[in-house]
Design an enzyme around this catalytic site. Structure first.
Site, short mmCIF file in Angstrom:
data_model
loop_
_atom_site.label_atom_id
_atom_site.label_comp_id
_atom_site.label_asym_id
_atom_site.label_seq_id
_atom_site.Cartn_x
_atom_site.Cartn_y
_atom_site.Cartn_z
N SER A 243 0.80 -1.23 0.00
CA SER A 243 0.00 0.00 0.00
C SER A 243 0.84 1.28 0.00
O SER A 243 0.33 2.35 -0.32
CB SER A 243 -0.95 0.02 1.20
OG SER A 243 -0.23 0.15 2.41
N LYS B 195 0.84 4.34 6.87
CA LYS B 195 0.29 5.25 5.85
C LYS B 195 0.94 6.62 5.99
O LYS B 195 1.68 6.89 6.93
CB LYS B 195 -1.23 5.40 6.00
CG LYS B 195 -2.03 4.11 6.06
CD LYS B 195 -2.06 3.35 4.76
CE LYS B 195 -2.88 2.06 4.90
NZ LYS B 195 -2.73 1.19 3.71
#
Length: 244
Positions: free
Chosen positions: A52, A126
């Protein structure tokens, strides 16, 4: 020579071995406690289980996370952070086959001192896009996210399909509540980030209390060793706002 006379010189040797073993145990215990304190309050190691955050972080990269500095300086736009699942972000962990008690004990001990990263699958990594109070919108006519009305150009670090320049193919319009952040993966089309969890009770926002720290260094593989870029220049024009 009597038996007593033969045994006499052996006593100091035995005592010396016992003292040596005692010192070794003390050193090991102190080292373990120091490692635990460092892991808990200063720096911690994680590995990357998914794609990701590509191209910034690749699968199986090992990273170091700074837990200390953010306690005093806080976080900022662009920081890459590791955080515990706020609830419902990760699928239920598969049942792990039973392992011998000795292996479980060793893994627990290595995790305790921060050498093992067996708990990395319970965390996510993230990039911070929205800070408390920010109004974050996607997207403007150029496919850019705007923060408090100011567009940000993220193409320098996003991993997008060839020919695609949109920062997100999912529209959103959120105001980040106090004590939370809005996070997104750099591999935007393959990241289950804040956008994908807006229907959950937390609205896709990550409580700051869930954040372990700021990822600052890739340590492995060695050919990728280096600092993790926060791309401060991308967010320089973002006006500050008060948390709501």
């Amino acid at each position: 020579m009597t038996d007593a006379a033969e045994a006499a010189p052996r006593q100091p040797r035995r005592r010396g071995v016992l003292i040596f073993l005692r010192d070794v145990v003390v050193i090991i215990v102190i080292a373990a406690l120091v490692s635990f304190v460092v892991k808990t309050f200063v720096v911690r190691s994680f590995y990357i289980p998914s794609g990701s955050m590509e191209r910034t972080l690749l699968i199986d990269d090992r990273i170091l996370v700074d837990e200390l500095t953010p306690r005093f300086a806080g976080y900022d736009h662009g920081d890459v952070v590791v955080f515990q699942d706020p609830g419902g972000w990760l699928p239920p962990a598969p049942q792990r086959p039973a392992r011998p008690a000795l292996i479980e004990a060793v893994d627990w001990a290595l995790t305790f001192v921060g050498i093992s990263t067996s708990d990395a699958q319970d965390h996510l990594v993230k990039r911070i896009i929205g800070m408390p109070g920010d109004h974050v919108v996607c997207c403007n006519a150029l496919g850019q996210i705007t923060i408090n009305g100011s567009p940000i150009d993220e193409l320098s670090y996003l991993n997008l399909p060839e020919g695609d320049t949109a920062a997100s193919n999912t529209d959103f319009d959120v105001t980040v509540p106090e004590g939370t952040i809005w996070v997104m993966g750099d591999n935007r089309d393959r990241s289950q980030d804040s956008r994908a969890h807006q229907e959950l009770p937390g609205g896709g926002f990550v409580p700051l209390e869930n954040v372990v720290g700021r990822a600052f260094l890739t340590t492995w593989p060695f050919d990728r060793f280096g600092l993790i870029d926060t791309h401060d220049e991308v967010f320089q024009s973002v006006p500050e706002t008060e948390p709501k």
